[in-house]
Design a protein around this motif. Structure first.
Motif, PDB file in Angstrom:
ATOM      1  N   PRO A   5       0.853  -1.193   0.000  1.00  0.00           N
ATOM      2  CA  PRO A   5       0.000   0.000   0.000  1.00  0.00           C
ATOM      3  C   PRO A   5       0.890   1.244   0.000  1.00  0.00           C
ATOM      4  CG  PRO A   5       0.183  -0.838   2.226  1.00  0.00           C
ATOM      5  CD  PRO A   5       1.015  -1.759   1.356  1.00  0.00           C
ATOM      6  N   VAL A   6       0.633   2.195  -0.883  1.00  0.00           N
ATOM      7  CA  VAL A   6       1.492   3.388  -0.873  1.00  0.00           C
ATOM      8  C   VAL A   6       1.208   4.267   0.341  1.00  0.00           C
ATOM      9  CG1 VAL A   6       1.924   3.403  -3.353  1.00  0.00           C
ATOM     10  CG2 VAL A   6      -0.069   4.618  -2.449  1.00  0.00           C
ATOM     11  N   THR A   7       0.014   4.136   0.935  1.00  0.00           N
ATOM     12  CA  THR A   7      -0.273   4.770   2.223  1.00  0.00           C
ATOM     13  C   THR A   7      -0.821   3.702   3.156  1.00  0.00           C
ATOM     14  OG1 THR A   7      -2.562   5.384   1.668  1.00  0.00           O
ATOM     15  CG2 THR A   7      -0.827   6.975   1.127  1.00  0.00           C
ATOM     16  N   HIS A   8      -0.594   3.890   4.464  1.00  0.00           N
ATOM     17  CA  HIS A   8      -1.101   2.923   5.439  1.00  0.00           C
ATOM     18  C   HIS A   8      -1.213   3.631   6.778  1.00  0.00           C
ATOM     19  CE1 HIS A   8      -2.060  -1.036   6.951  1.00  0.00           C
ATOM     20  NE2 HIS A   8      -1.128  -0.946   7.881  1.00  0.00           N
ATOM     21  N   ARG A   9      -2.333   3.425   7.429  1.00  0.00           N
ATOM     22  CA  ARG A   9      -2.588   4.124   8.697  1.00  0.00           C
ATOM     23  C   ARG A   9      -1.469   3.835   9.697  1.00  0.00           C
ATOM     24  NH1 ARG A   9      -6.121   2.701  13.106  1.00  0.00           N
ATOM     25  NH2 ARG A   9      -6.805   0.907  11.892  1.00  0.00           N
ATOM     26  N   GLY A  10      -0.907   4.908  10.252  1.00  0.00           N
ATOM     27  CA  GLY A  10       0.150   4.778  11.238  1.00  0.00           C
ATOM     28  C   GLY A  10       1.533   4.578  10.642  1.00  0.00           C
ATOM     29  N   VAL A  11       1.619   4.476   9.310  1.00  0.00           N
ATOM     30  CA  VAL A  11       2.912   4.240   8.667  1.00  0.00           C
ATOM     31  C   VAL A  11       3.257   5.366   7.690  1.00  0.00           C
ATOM     32  CG1 VAL A  11       4.274   2.673   7.222  1.00  0.00           C
ATOM     33  CG2 VAL A  11       2.655   1.743   8.893  1.00  0.00           C
ATOM     34  N   ALA A  12       2.339   5.666   6.771  1.00  0.00           N
ATOM     35  CA  ALA A  12       2.606   6.694   5.766  1.00  0.00           C
ATOM     36  C   ALA A  12       1.338   7.484   5.499  1.00  0.00           C
ATOM     37  CB  ALA A  12       3.114   6.059   4.472  1.00  0.00           C
ATOM     38  N   HIS A  13       1.412   8.798   5.671  1.00  0.00           N
ATOM     39  CA  HIS A  13       0.263   9.672   5.442  1.00  0.00           C
ATOM     40  C   HIS A  13       0.363  10.403   4.116  1.00  0.00           C
ATOM     41  CE1 HIS A  13      -0.886   9.995  10.013  1.00  0.00           C
ATOM     42  NE2 HIS A  13      -0.993   8.767   9.517  1.00  0.00           N
ATOM     43  N   GLU A  14       1.391  10.135   3.352  1.00  0.00           N
ATOM     44  CA  GLU A  14       1.513  10.749   2.027  1.00  0.00           C
ATOM     45  C   GLU A  14       2.413   9.878   1.159  1.00  0.00           C
ATOM     46  OE1 GLU A  14       5.397  11.911   3.714  1.00  0.00           O
ATOM     47  OE2 GLU A  14       3.394  12.029   4.558  1.00  0.00           O
ATOM     48  N   PHE A  15       2.269  10.050  -0.138  1.00  0.00           N
ATOM     49  CA  PHE A  15       3.219   9.412  -1.042  1.00  0.00           C
ATOM     50  C   PHE A  15       3.580  10.395  -2.141  1.00  0.00           C
ATOM     51  CE2 PHE A  15      -0.855   8.443  -2.965  1.00  0.00           C
ATOM     52  CZ  PHE A  15      -0.631   8.485  -4.336  1.00  0.00           C
ATOM     53  N   THR A  16       4.795  10.292  -2.623  1.00  0.00           N
ATOM     54  CA  THR A  16       5.322  11.192  -3.636  1.00  0.00           C
ATOM     55  C   THR A  16       5.816  10.358  -4.809  1.00  0.00           C
ATOM     56  OG1 THR A  16       6.036  12.734  -1.918  1.00  0.00           O
ATOM     57  CG2 THR A  16       7.001  13.014  -4.116  1.00  0.00           C
ATOM     58  N   VAL A  17       5.455  10.777  -6.005  1.00  0.00           N
ATOM     59  CA  VAL A  17       5.867  10.071  -7.216  1.00  0.00           C
ATOM     60  C   VAL A  17       6.876  10.933  -7.956  1.00  0.00           C
ATOM     61  CG1 VAL A  17       5.094   8.964  -9.344  1.00  0.00           C
ATOM     62  CG2 VAL A  17       3.578   9.020  -7.351  1.00  0.00           C
ATOM     63  N   VAL A  18       8.029  10.368  -8.258  1.00  0.00           N
ATOM     64  CA  VAL A  18       9.065  11.117  -8.970  1.00  0.00           C
ATOM     65  C   VAL A  18       9.548  10.313 -10.172  1.00  0.00           C
ATOM     66  CG1 VAL A  18       9.831  12.315  -6.884  1.00  0.00           C
ATOM     67  CG2 VAL A  18      10.945  10.182  -7.562  1.00  0.00           C
ATOM     68  N   SER A  19      10.085  11.022 -11.122  1.00  0.00           N
ATOM     69  CA  SER A  19      10.691  10.382 -12.288  1.00  0.00           C
ATOM     70  C   SER A  19      12.164  10.139 -12.023  1.00  0.00           C
ATOM     71  CB  SER A  19      10.533  11.265 -13.526  1.00  0.00           C
ATOM     72  OG  SER A  19      11.314  10.762 -14.602  1.00  0.00           O
ATOM     73  N   GLY A  20      12.611   8.941 -12.342  1.00  0.00           N
ATOM     74  CA  GLY A  20      14.028   8.610 -12.163  1.00  0.00           C
ATOM     75  C   GLY A  20      14.754   8.454 -13.479  1.00  0.00           C
ATOM     76  N   HIS A  21      14.229   9.061 -14.538  1.00  0.00           N
ATOM     77  CA  HIS A  21      14.846   8.832 -15.851  1.00  0.00           C
ATOM     78  C   HIS A  21      16.167   9.573 -16.013  1.00  0.00           C
ATOM     79  CE1 HIS A  21      13.027  12.730 -16.738  1.00  0.00           C
ATOM     80  NE2 HIS A  21      13.685  12.765 -17.887  1.00  0.00           N
ATOM     81  N   VAL A  22      16.437  10.547 -15.130  1.00  0.00           N
ATOM     82  CA  VAL A  22      17.772  11.148 -15.090  1.00  0.00           C
ATOM     83  C   VAL A  22      18.295  11.045 -13.668  1.00  0.00           C
ATOM     84  CG1 VAL A  22      17.402  12.721 -17.021  1.00  0.00           C
ATOM     85  CG2 VAL A  22      16.793  13.462 -14.729  1.00  0.00           C
ATOM     86  N   ALA A  23      19.608  10.888 -13.522  1.00  0.00           N
ATOM     87  CA  ALA A  23      20.225  10.683 -12.218  1.00  0.00           C
ATOM     88  C   ALA A  23      20.218  11.977 -11.408  1.00  0.00           C
ATOM     89  CB  ALA A  23      21.650  10.180 -12.390  1.00  0.00           C
ATOM     90  N   PRO A  24      20.329  11.867 -10.071  1.00  0.00           N
ATOM     91  CA  PRO A  24      20.339  13.067  -9.233  1.00  0.00           C
ATOM     92  C   PRO A  24      21.453  14.050  -9.567  1.00  0.00           C
ATOM     93  CG  PRO A  24      19.922  11.130  -7.891  1.00  0.00           C
ATOM     94  CD  PRO A  24      20.269  10.634  -9.259  1.00  0.00           C
ATOM     95  N   ASP A  25      22.590  13.557 -10.079  1.00  0.00           N
ATOM     96  CA  ASP A  25      23.697  14.459 -10.395  1.00  0.00           C
ATOM     97  C   ASP A  25      23.634  14.994 -11.828  1.00  0.00           C
ATOM     98  OD1 ASP A  25      24.210  12.103 -11.711  1.00  0.00           O
ATOM     99  OD2 ASP A  25      26.263  11.855 -10.960  1.00  0.00           O
ATOM    100  N   ASP A  26      22.562  14.675 -12.548  1.00  0.00           N
ATOM    101  CA  ASP A  26      22.395  15.174 -13.910  1.00  0.00           C
ATOM    102  C   ASP A  26      21.832  16.590 -13.860  1.00  0.00           C
ATOM    103  OD1 ASP A  26      21.207  15.676 -16.562  1.00  0.00           O
ATOM    104  OD2 ASP A  26      21.593  13.556 -16.950  1.00  0.00           O
TER     105      ASP A  26
END
Length: 411
Positions: free
Chosen positions: A295-316
């Motif tokens: 589950p992308v959210t679950h009571r008591g564990v995660a109250h939000e989820f974020t979707v990001v693209s990984g098609h370029v590296a963080p140092d790009d």
């Protein structure tokens, strides 16, 4: 020999603005009221109690609720009545009043005593399909519902040979995460009406085999273009076919506007004056983890989820993702198109303070027969992907929800 019983005469009631009375606020009323509301009926519910859903309809002003048992005179001026209580005597009394006033009456407890039957109905493309048994003794709700479902599905997916209006233009259709059953009803209908389908590699490929022979199918991955001209070539193909008066479907994986470059295509078509229909699809960012039991959210564990693209590296230098901010999130991080960059992504998150033991799951070919799940941590995911041979497409889930699942409560 006795004469055969006469079948019911099918008719469509136009109840807009006309008084309709429902007696009983239980499960039958809960199922029937939405259709009566949609028909525009002036609805009065007579019942001392109601289910929470029926009560919500009254609170919203969709029905008028008279909070008492049925009394003689409640059907005065009514055009149609549904009797659905558990009190046989009250049902008989209301049914008798309906007969006196010549009001069509449906009874949930006794079809033989009713003057009208409710068919199993379904709606698609401005058409209502209604299925009735020919006589009360043969009424089998499961059979009529099955016939209804088969007819509606056949109309929606084009397997019934009905002449359909030809509407030139382009539909940007989200095909969902891969399983052909997860495309929307509207998306499947537009596919059945298409002259040309330009399909992504990650779209639901099995649906292409169902298309009629005259439909031209173009693999977007095979449109000739250079590294920087890919999207421009696809845009031009959409424009060229639409200008020929064809109905074109651009079939994409997931949702057209979730890293699908759908808006670029919509803008290019709009600039040429070409009508565009956008059909949202089920995004792999939530459906694929769900299919793998995460589950992308679950009571008591995660109250939000974020979707990001990984098609370029963080140092790009082209990266638009604030990986420092991502590392500070306490919820779930979902990375799409990041398999070959996951080592650098994990290193960046750890460098910005994310614990190295944060769980990670990679779900490859989600919702298809080839689906598999590989688990790791931020500290080990780079090595794990190489060792396990994880290949795109795969959805990456980072966060404590990875440890959750149906089996957790059985431990």
């Amino acid at each position: 020999m006795p004469a055969a019983p006469h079948p019911a005469y099918p008719v469509g009631l136009r109840l807009t603005g006309r008084k309709t009375v429902v007696i009983g606020g239980g499960q039958v009323a809960q199922r029937r009221l939405p259709a009566l509301i949609a028909a525009g009926a002036d609805l009065t519910l007579v019942s001392p109690s109601a289910t929470p859903s029926v009560e919500a309809m009254a609170d919203a002003g969709e029905i008028t609720w008279v909070r008492r048992r049925y009394e003689r005179g409640d059907l005065e001026g009514a055009w149609y009545v549904l009797i659905a209580t558990g009190d046989r005597a009250a049902n008989d009394e209301a049914s008798a009043e309906a007969e006196e006033h010549r009001v069509w009456c449906v009874r949930s407890d006794d079809a033989e005593a009713a003057t009208a039957w409710t068919p199993a109905t379904g709606r698609t493309e401005g058409v209502t399909v209604a299925v009735l048994s020919t006589e009360a003794a043969d009424r089998d709700p499961r059979r009529t519902a099955a016939i209804r479902d088969a007819l509606v599905e056949a109309l929606r997916d084009g397997t019934v040979g009905v002449e359909r209006p030809h509407t030139p233009g382009v539909a940007l259709v989200g095909g969902g995460p891969g399983d052909p059953d997860l495309i929307t009803v509207r998306g499947r209908r537009l596919l059945a009406e298409a002259d040309v389908v330009i399909a992504d590699r990650l779209g639901p490929r099995d649906l292409l085999d169902e298309l009629p022979p005259h439909v031209e199918v173009i693999d977007a991955a095979k449109i000739p273009y250079g590294r920087q001209m890919g999207q421009e070539a696809i845009n031009q193909a959409l424009i060229d076919h639409a200008k020929q008066g064809k109905a074109v479907v651009r079939l994409k994986g997931g949702d057209p506007f979730v890293f699908g470059r759908g808006m670029e295509e919509a803008q290019a078509l709009a600039a040429e004056g070409i009508p565009v229909t956008v059909v949202p699809g089920i995004s792999s960012s939530i459906s694929v983890p769900g299919a793998a039991g995460i589950p992308v959210t679950h009571r008591g564990v995660a109250h939000e989820f974020t979707v990001v693209s990984g098609h370029v590296a963080p140092d790009d230098e082209r990266s638009l993702v604030d990986w420092g901010a991502m590392a500070k999130l306490t919820g779930t991080l979902v990375v799409l198109m990041g398999v070959d960059k996951i080592g650098k992504i994990a290193a960046a998150l750890v460098a910005h303070g994310k614990p190295g033991d944060t769980p990670v799951a990679l779900v490859q070919e989600g919702t298809t027969a080839a689906q598999r799940r590989v688990d790791a941590t931020l500290a080990t995911v780079g090595e794990t992907v190489a060792a396990e041979g994880v290949k795109p497409p795969a959805v990456i889930v980072i966060g404590d929800v990875v440890r959750e699942g149906p089996e957790r409560n059985r431990r």
